[in-house]
Design an enzyme around this catalytic site. Structure first.
Site, PDB file in Angstrom:
ATOM      1  N   CYS A  10      35.691  34.261  41.653  1.00 42.32           N
ATOM      2  CA  CYS A  10      34.282  34.431  41.971  1.00 42.32           C
ATOM      3  C   CYS A  10      33.594  35.008  40.723  1.00 42.32           C
ATOM      4  CB  CYS A  10      34.106  35.364  43.169  1.00 42.32           C
ATOM      5  SG  CYS A  10      34.494  37.102  42.814  1.00 42.32           S
ATOM      6  N   GLU A  21      35.629  49.502  47.166  1.00 44.47           N
ATOM      7  CA  GLU A  21      34.177  49.300  47.138  1.00 44.47           C
ATOM      8  C   GLU A  21      33.462  50.333  47.990  1.00 44.47           C
ATOM      9  OE1 GLU A  21      30.952  46.050  48.831  1.00 44.47           O
ATOM     10  OE2 GLU A  21      32.919  45.312  48.159  1.00 44.47           O
ATOM     11  N   THR A  49      30.934  43.732  50.560  1.00 46.46           N
ATOM     12  CA  THR A  49      30.520  42.415  50.067  1.00 46.46           C
ATOM     13  C   THR A  49      31.467  41.296  50.471  1.00 46.46           C
ATOM     14  OG1 THR A  49      31.610  42.845  47.949  1.00 46.46           O
ATOM     15  CG2 THR A  49      29.258  43.355  48.101  1.00 46.46           C
ATOM     16  N   SER A  70      44.548  41.623  48.608  1.00 48.87           N
ATOM     17  CA  SER A  70      43.177  41.176  48.394  1.00 48.87           C
ATOM     18  C   SER A  70      42.460  41.027  49.731  1.00 48.87           C
ATOM     19  CB  SER A  70      43.166  39.833  47.652  1.00 48.87           C
ATOM     20  OG  SER A  70      41.901  39.227  47.711  1.00 48.87           O
TER      21      SER A  70
END
Length: 300
Positions: free
Chosen positions: A12, A134, A176, A232
């Site tokens: 990404c 995050e 996100t 992940s």
């Protein structure tokens, strides 16, 4: 066997940027560290290590002072795409390190939004994994952040908040890489308790596109192989999406992990997480084709 590749493969934009930043420092005459693993992919990490880029491992590296500050004097420390709190960045600088910010722009946008909401006296909810880096970073911008990971969590948190004190203003931000349907379902629960809640458009568009591509892939295949790291978050959600669609699905980190059961199916889909290099997807695809004795590939 037919091998059908998802229409979205490779890094990404946020991951690609972080890797590019780190690799650009490889020839520096200063030590180069990344704050935690730059991406959740062992193959990528080994490649970075071969270039002298090491992981700063510390029990408190995500939330407080590094355990070994002597390693950081005159060092370059890359903040990965997940971001970090202002306190962590300041601690790194106080140890003599130069901080290189490679935070994903979407994550950075959410950090700024969280800080602004807190300054305006909003009570901020965040949908996502409480242990994800995050969210640890965003907590540094909103000390009273309420993290919720499911509809049940949302209901409990809302009831508890109402029991203690009804906030005048509330807002919701999402990790996100969260699945859009999960974010929307949590938003609906909170809206029941707080009708005027501000729900931010905080899910990465690249995540949405990749998840939609997985749904499309499930419509034309019998089984799914997802290539990516086991730690992940976005890769794990791709696997879950396939399973929710009723498809036999496996997550593999390399070609050697392709399950023997895949031989039962004649049309196999191939997808990958946002931190998986396309070269690794190619290797898995070649192994599948070799395993089944066919060279038929299809691209959506």
């Amino acid at each position: 066997m037919q091998v059908v590749r998802s229409e979205i493969q490779g890094y990404c934009p946020g991951v690609k940027h972080a890797i590019t930043v780190a690799e650009s420092l490889a020839d520096s005459d200063r030590p180069v560290w990344t704050l935690g693993a730059l991406v959740h992919n062992l193959h990528v990490q080994k490649s970075l290590e071969s270039k002298g880029i090491r992981i700063l491992i510390s029990a408190d590296s995500m939330t407080g002072k590094p355990e070994s500050p002597e390693h950081l004097k005159d060092a370059l420390v890359v903040i990965r795409a997940h971001g970090a709190s202002p306190a962590v960045e300041q601690n790194l600088r106080s140890c003599g390190a130069t901080v290189i910010d490679a935070t994903c722009q979407k994550v950075k946008s959410n950090q700024h939004a969280a800080a602004q909401l807190a300054a305006q006296s909003y009570r901020v909810f965040m949908a996502g994994d409480p242990l994800h880096a995050e969210i640890a970073g965003i907590k540094g911008y909103t000390p009273d952040l309420v993290v919720i990971n499911s509809e049940i969590d949302a209901q409990k948190a809302a009831e508890q908040m109402l029991h203690e004190n009804r906030p005048e203003k509330t807002a919701l931000i999402g990790q996100t890489t969260l699945a859009l349907e999960d974010y929307e379902s949590i938003g609906r629960v909170l809206s029941h308790f707080f009708p005027e809640i501000l729900i931010l458009d905080s899910i990465c568009s690249a995540t949405r596109i990749r998840q939609k591509a997985m749904e499309n892939l499930c419509d034309v295949v019998e089984a799914i192989i997802v290539v990516g790291g086991r730690h992940s978050a976005n890769t794990g959600r791709l696997l879950l999406t396939a399973q929710k669609k009723g498809k036999p699905a496996w997550l593999v980190e390399c070609a050697e992990e392709i399950p023997a059961e895949i031989c039962r199916y004649t049309v196999t889909g191939l997808a990958s997480g946002a931190s998986t290099p396309e070269s690794l997807v190619d290797e898995v695809e070649s192994a599948l084709i070799s395993k089944m004795g066919t060279d038929l590939r299809i691209f959506l």
